[in-house]
Scaffold this motif. Structure first.
Motif, PDB file in Angstrom:
ATOM      1  N   TRP A  33       0.820  -1.197   0.000  1.00  0.00           N
ATOM      2  CA  TRP A  33       0.000   0.000   0.000  1.00  0.00           C
ATOM      3  C   TRP A  33       0.856   1.251   0.000  1.00  0.00           C
ATOM      4  O   TRP A  33       2.047   1.225   0.323  1.00  0.00           O
ATOM      5  N   ASP A  35       0.423   5.325   1.422  1.00  0.00           N
ATOM      6  CA  ASP A  35      -0.310   6.364   2.150  1.00  0.00           C
ATOM      7  C   ASP A  35      -0.097   7.682   1.420  1.00  0.00           C
ATOM      8  O   ASP A  35       1.036   8.136   1.258  1.00  0.00           O
ATOM      9  N   ARG A 148      -9.381  10.436  -8.199  1.00  0.00           N
ATOM     10  CA  ARG A 148      -9.051   9.124  -7.652  1.00  0.00           C
ATOM     11  C   ARG A 148      -7.594   8.843  -7.993  1.00  0.00           C
ATOM     12  O   ARG A 148      -7.142   9.160  -9.090  1.00  0.00           O
ATOM     13  N   TYR A 150      -5.047   5.571  -8.052  1.00  0.00           N
ATOM     14  CA  TYR A 150      -5.074   4.116  -7.880  1.00  0.00           C
ATOM     15  C   TYR A 150      -4.187   3.427  -8.912  1.00  0.00           C
ATOM     16  O   TYR A 150      -3.971   3.934 -10.015  1.00  0.00           O
ATOM     17  N   GLU A 157      -2.407  -0.767  -3.203  1.00  0.00           N
ATOM     18  CA  GLU A 157      -3.564   0.005  -2.754  1.00  0.00           C
ATOM     19  C   GLU A 157      -3.097   1.395  -2.320  1.00  0.00           C
ATOM     20  O   GLU A 157      -2.135   1.528  -1.566  1.00  0.00           O
ATOM     21  N   LEU A 159      -4.225   4.757  -0.401  1.00  0.00           N
ATOM     22  CA  LEU A 159      -5.191   5.293   0.555  1.00  0.00           C
ATOM     23  C   LEU A 159      -4.704   6.632   1.091  1.00  0.00           C
ATOM     24  O   LEU A 159      -3.503   6.853   1.215  1.00  0.00           O
ATOM     25  N   HIS A 160      -5.637   7.520   1.415  1.00  0.00           N
ATOM     26  CA  HIS A 160      -5.261   8.777   2.040  1.00  0.00           C
ATOM     27  C   HIS A 160      -4.680   8.521   3.432  1.00  0.00           C
ATOM     28  O   HIS A 160      -5.058   7.562   4.114  1.00  0.00           O
ATOM     29  N   GLU A 162      -4.135   8.434   7.214  1.00  0.00           N
ATOM     30  CA  GLU A 162      -5.147   8.322   8.253  1.00  0.00           C
ATOM     31  C   GLU A 162      -4.614   8.805   9.589  1.00  0.00           C
ATOM     32  O   GLU A 162      -3.402   8.802   9.842  1.00  0.00           O
ATOM     33  N   PRO A 167      -9.445  10.013   7.809  1.00  0.00           N
ATOM     34  CA  PRO A 167      -8.341  10.712   7.144  1.00  0.00           C
ATOM     35  C   PRO A 167      -7.726  11.766   8.048  1.00  0.00           C
ATOM     36  O   PRO A 167      -8.422  12.396   8.867  1.00  0.00           O
ATOM     37  N   PRO A 187     -15.033   7.241   1.015  1.00  0.00           N
ATOM     38  CA  PRO A 187     -14.477   5.879   0.999  1.00  0.00           C
ATOM     39  C   PRO A 187     -14.955   5.098  -0.219  1.00  0.00           C
ATOM     40  O   PRO A 187     -16.031   5.354  -0.778  1.00  0.00           O
ATOM     41  N   ALA A 216     -10.778   2.549  -5.069  1.00  0.00           N
ATOM     42  CA  ALA A 216     -10.136   3.832  -4.823  1.00  0.00           C
ATOM     43  C   ALA A 216     -11.048   4.780  -4.047  1.00  0.00           C
ATOM     44  O   ALA A 216     -12.247   4.879  -4.322  1.00  0.00           O
ATOM     45  N   GLU A 217     -10.454   5.470  -3.088  1.00  0.00           N
ATOM     46  CA  GLU A 217     -11.161   6.560  -2.428  1.00  0.00           C
ATOM     47  C   GLU A 217     -11.299   7.731  -3.403  1.00  0.00           C
ATOM     48  O   GLU A 217     -10.523   7.870  -4.348  1.00  0.00           O
TER      49      GLU A 217
END
Length: 225
Positions: A33, A35, A148, A150, A157, A159-160, A162, A167, A187, A216-217
């Motif tokens: 992943w 971030d 998005r 991705y 993966e 992801l924003h 967190e 987030p 989300p 994708a967020e």
């Protein structure tokens, strides 16, 4: 010359990590992943002109990547090797639109070419930071801007960042002209059939191109002007 990481560097590193963890894991996409933090840059007229992105590779990827760079032949420093890696990442992502899909009022927005970027190591993690310009400055005119980010194959993966259960405050911010804008991160809500499809893929399988979009967020910006 140092040994380069090569095409699809994240896939090769993921395989190396996978082999060290066998037989502890049951394989399913994704295999790693990122971030991400997004800063939307506005010009003096309040138009969107660029997306400043920061990608932090996960700790396992970062460890393997740093070890590989450290073993490479040559007299370059780690910083110089990271600079070369940054150029390679940029060139690999360019044909794929830098993994970034941008839409305004549900219409696709054309993106420019990344010229400003850097790779660094911070707190044991590798970070790729880059400025992705729009092909032309975009006036939002009260219509939402959505993005998005991705990997189309969902091997990685994205992801924003967190902070706790949601987030972080830095995951999506605005920078530039004093324009009244609101932001939100939506989300992903993939269909159960897509989830099952991803779960059936193991480390050697090729996912269908575009699978990552469903996971994708969505970052959304709404400006009143």
């Amino acid at each position: 010359m140092i040994a380069t990481v090569g095409y699809s560097w994240w896939r090769r590193l993921a395989l190396g990590v996978a082999l060290t963890l066998l037989p502890c894991l049951v394989w399913a996409h994704p295999h790693g992943w990122i971030d991400m933090s997004m800063r939307v840059i506005l010009d003096d007229d309040g138009r969107v002109e660029a997306l400043h992105q920061r990608w932090r590779m996960d700790p396992f990827y970062s460890l393997v990547l740093l070890e590989e760079l450290g073993r490479a032949q040559g007299e370059e420093s780690l910083e110089e090797r990271l600079d070369l890696l940054g150029m390679e990442i940029r060139d690999t992502l360019a044909p794929q639109g830098y993994f970034t899909e941008l839409r305004h009022a549900d219409n696709a927005v054309a993106l420019g070419d990344v010229q400003e970027y850097t790779v660094m190591e911070r707190d044991g993690r590798v970070e790729f930071v880059f400025l992705l310009p729009l092909e032309a400055p975009l006036a939002l005119d009260g219509e939402p801007l959505a993005y998005r980010v991705y990997d189309p194959t969902y091997y990685i993966e994205v992801l924003h960042e967190e902070n706790g259960d949601g987030p972080s405050d830095e995951a999506l911010v605005m920078a530039g002209a004093d324009t009244r804008c609101s932001t939100r991160i939506i989300p992903a809500d993939p269909d159960p059939a897509r989830v099952a499809q991803a779960a059936r893929l193991d480390i050697t399988d090729e996912a269908p191109d575009g699978l990552g979009r469903y996971f994708a967020e969505t970052g959304e910006i709404q400006c009143d002007g």
